[in-house]
Scaffold this motif. Structure first.
Motif, PDB file in Angstrom:
ATOM      1  N   LYS A  99       0.867  -1.167   0.000  1.00 14.35           N
ATOM      2  CA  LYS A  99       0.000   0.000   0.000  1.00 14.35           C
ATOM      3  C   LYS A  99       0.907   1.222   0.000  1.00 14.35           C
ATOM      4  O   LYS A  99       1.431   1.624   1.029  1.00 14.35           O
ATOM      5  CB  LYS A  99      -0.864  -0.021   1.259  1.00 14.35           C
ATOM      6  CG  LYS A  99      -2.128   0.792   1.165  1.00 14.35           C
ATOM      7  CD  LYS A  99      -3.045   0.469   2.349  1.00 14.35           C
ATOM      8  CE  LYS A  99      -4.334   1.223   2.249  1.00 14.35           C
ATOM      9  NZ  LYS A  99      -5.252   0.895   3.355  1.00 14.35           N
ATOM     10  N   LEU A 100       1.116   1.779  -1.167  1.00 19.61           N
ATOM     11  CA  LEU A 100       2.141   2.791  -1.338  1.00 19.61           C
ATOM     12  C   LEU A 100       1.560   4.181  -1.551  1.00 19.61           C
ATOM     13  O   LEU A 100       0.521   4.351  -2.189  1.00 19.61           O
ATOM     14  CB  LEU A 100       3.023   2.436  -2.541  1.00 19.61           C
ATOM     15  CG  LEU A 100       3.741   1.092  -2.480  1.00 19.61           C
ATOM     16  CD1 LEU A 100       4.481   0.827  -3.777  1.00 19.61           C
ATOM     17  CD2 LEU A 100       4.694   1.048  -1.299  1.00 19.61           C
ATOM     18  N   THR A 101       2.282   5.168  -1.028  1.00 19.57           N
ATOM     19  CA  THR A 101       1.987   6.565  -1.300  1.00 19.57           C
ATOM     20  C   THR A 101       3.084   7.085  -2.211  1.00 19.57           C
ATOM     21  O   THR A 101       4.260   7.087  -1.819  1.00 19.57           O
ATOM     22  CB  THR A 101       1.941   7.382  -0.004  1.00 19.57           C
ATOM     23  OG1 THR A 101       0.919   6.855   0.847  1.00 19.57           O
ATOM     24  CG2 THR A 101       1.631   8.843  -0.311  1.00 19.57           C
ATOM     25  N   PHE A 102       2.718   7.513  -3.401  1.00 16.41           N
ATOM     26  CA  PHE A 102       3.695   7.918  -4.392  1.00 16.41           C
ATOM     27  C   PHE A 102       3.984   9.407  -4.347  1.00 16.41           C
ATOM     28  O   PHE A 102       3.103  10.219  -4.063  1.00 16.41           O
ATOM     29  CB  PHE A 102       3.198   7.552  -5.793  1.00 16.41           C
ATOM     30  CG  PHE A 102       3.374   6.103  -6.134  1.00 16.41           C
ATOM     31  CD1 PHE A 102       2.420   5.173  -5.761  1.00 16.41           C
ATOM     32  CD2 PHE A 102       4.497   5.670  -6.809  1.00 16.41           C
ATOM     33  CE1 PHE A 102       2.582   3.818  -6.057  1.00 16.41           C
ATOM     34  CE2 PHE A 102       4.670   4.314  -7.115  1.00 16.41           C
ATOM     35  CZ  PHE A 102       3.712   3.402  -6.730  1.00 16.41           C
ATOM     36  N   GLY A 103       5.228   9.748  -4.639  1.00 16.94           N
ATOM     37  CA  GLY A 103       5.594  11.134  -4.835  1.00 16.94           C
ATOM     38  C   GLY A 103       5.127  11.615  -6.188  1.00 16.94           C
ATOM     39  O   GLY A 103       4.584  10.842  -6.991  1.00 16.94           O
ATOM     40  N   GLN A 104       5.346  12.891  -6.438  1.00 20.93           N
ATOM     41  CA  GLN A 104       4.846  13.491  -7.680  1.00 20.93           C
ATOM     42  C   GLN A 104       5.671  13.089  -8.896  1.00 20.93           C
ATOM     43  O   GLN A 104       5.227  13.240 -10.025  1.00 20.93           O
ATOM     44  CB  GLN A 104       4.822  15.011  -7.547  1.00 20.93           C
ATOM     45  CG  GLN A 104       3.797  15.515  -6.545  1.00 20.93           C
ATOM     46  CD  GLN A 104       2.397  15.096  -6.932  1.00 20.93           C
ATOM     47  OE1 GLN A 104       1.960  15.282  -8.048  1.00 20.93           O
ATOM     48  NE2 GLN A 104       1.682  14.484  -5.993  1.00 20.93           N
ATOM     49  N   GLY A 105       6.887  12.631  -8.663  1.00 17.02           N
ATOM     50  CA  GLY A 105       7.707  12.158  -9.771  1.00 17.02           C
ATOM     51  C   GLY A 105       8.648  13.200 -10.349  1.00 17.02           C
ATOM     52  O   GLY A 105       8.388  14.410 -10.279  1.00 17.02           O
ATOM     53  N   THR A 106       9.731  12.711 -10.891  1.00 14.29           N
ATOM     54  CA  THR A 106      10.698  13.539 -11.613  1.00 14.29           C
ATOM     55  C   THR A 106      10.818  12.998 -13.021  1.00 14.29           C
ATOM     56  O   THR A 106      11.051  11.800 -13.213  1.00 14.29           O
ATOM     57  CB  THR A 106      12.079  13.506 -10.940  1.00 14.29           C
ATOM     58  OG1 THR A 106      12.005  14.105  -9.651  1.00 14.29           O
ATOM     59  CG2 THR A 106      13.110  14.256 -11.778  1.00 14.29           C
ATOM     60  N   ILE A 107      10.642  13.879 -13.996  1.00 20.18           N
ATOM     61  CA  ILE A 107      10.802  13.473 -15.391  1.00 20.18           C
ATOM     62  C   ILE A 107      12.263  13.707 -15.761  1.00 20.18           C
ATOM     63  O   ILE A 107      12.726  14.848 -15.786  1.00 20.18           O
ATOM     64  CB  ILE A 107       9.881  14.291 -16.316  1.00 20.18           C
ATOM     65  CG1 ILE A 107       8.415  14.085 -15.907  1.00 20.18           C
ATOM     66  CG2 ILE A 107      10.091  13.877 -17.775  1.00 20.18           C
ATOM     67  CD1 ILE A 107       7.454  15.000 -16.639  1.00 20.18           C
ATOM     68  N   LEU A 108      12.965  12.626 -16.018  1.00 19.63           N
ATOM     69  CA  LEU A 108      14.382  12.707 -16.376  1.00 19.63           C
ATOM     70  C   LEU A 108      14.544  12.525 -17.881  1.00 19.63           C
ATOM     71  O   LEU A 108      14.028  11.565 -18.458  1.00 19.63           O
ATOM     72  CB  LEU A 108      15.181  11.622 -15.650  1.00 19.63           C
ATOM     73  CG  LEU A 108      16.655  11.497 -16.053  1.00 19.63           C
ATOM     74  CD1 LEU A 108      17.435  12.737 -15.655  1.00 19.63           C
ATOM     75  CD2 LEU A 108      17.278  10.250 -15.425  1.00 19.63           C
TER      76      LEU A 108
END
Lengths: 112, 118
Positions: A99-108
């Motif tokens: 059950k994960l809470t994800f960050g907003q992400g980085t587009i590399l």
């Protein structure tokens, strides 16, 4: 649910350079994981670091975890064009593994 | 590594129709599967936890009557978007946890299903 913050939101580098992405979270965690997502595809698990660990390595990946600051970083060394993707941190909650809470992400973007 | 398969990978439907998305663990048994939703250029939001043989647990703000989840076997969970509307258009991703001999098990993600509601 609360989402973690990641910075930078987008990162553009040249092949061979190192890429560092940071992630912060808000609640207590059991573990923190990093995932990669190519555009329009599913997630690929990169590395998991437990709350009692401070640093972990896997190939060209290095992850650090600072629970006092509620932050983690992902370092990709000697980047390749094929590393171009979105990278997400995800914190594991409570006793429910998965059950994960994800960050907003980085587009590399790695330019050849 | 283990494989989680989602079907269909993309679907286009008219408003008001229902769409079923399947999530299968191909080479392992999964007592628990998770359904996530992802809007373009955004992060994944957990929708619900699907448990084999019991009712799904939905996250706050997710309508259980809108997003029906069934986990009838150890290798299959389905998400049905009922009476779909354009705002339901999204990328839906499932993940499955294997049943380990020891430890917490590893989590595997499907390739996602893109739903477009016209």
């Amino acid at each position: 649910s609360q989402q973690g913050e990641e910075d930078p939101q987008a990162l553009s580098i040249q092949e061979g350079e190192n890429a560092t992405m940071n992630c912060s979270y808000k609640t207590s965690i059991n573990n923190l994981q990093w995932y990669r997502q190519n555009s329009g595809r599913g997630l690929v698990h990169l590395i998991l670091i437990r709350s009692n660990e401070r640093e972990k390595h896997s190939g060209r990946l290095r992850v650090t975890l600072d629970t006092s600051k509620k932050s983690s970083s992902l370092l990709i060394t000697a980047s390749r064009a094929a590393d171009t993707a979105s990278y997400f941190c995800a914190s594991g909650r409570g006793t429910s593994y998965g059950k994960l809470t994800f960050g907003q992400g980085t587009i590399l973007t790695v330019h050849p | 590594g283990a494989v989680v398969s989602q079907h269909p990978s993309w679907v286009i439907c008219k408003s008001g129709t229902s769409v079923k998305i399947e999530c299968r663990s191909l080479d392992f048994q999964a007592t628990t599967m998770f359904w996530y939703r992802q809007f373009p250029k955004q992060s994944l939001m957990l929708m619900a936890t699907s448990n084999e043989g019991s009712k799904a647990t939905y996250e706050q703000g997710v309508e259980k009557d809108k997003f029906l989840i069934n986990h009838a076997s150890l290798t299959l969970s389905t998400l049905t978007v009922t009476s779909a509307h354009p705002e339901d258009s999204s990328f839906y991703i499932c993940s499955a946890r294997d049943i380990p001999v020891q430890g917490a098990g590893e989590l595997f993600f499907g390739e996602g299903s893109r739903l477009t509601v016209l």
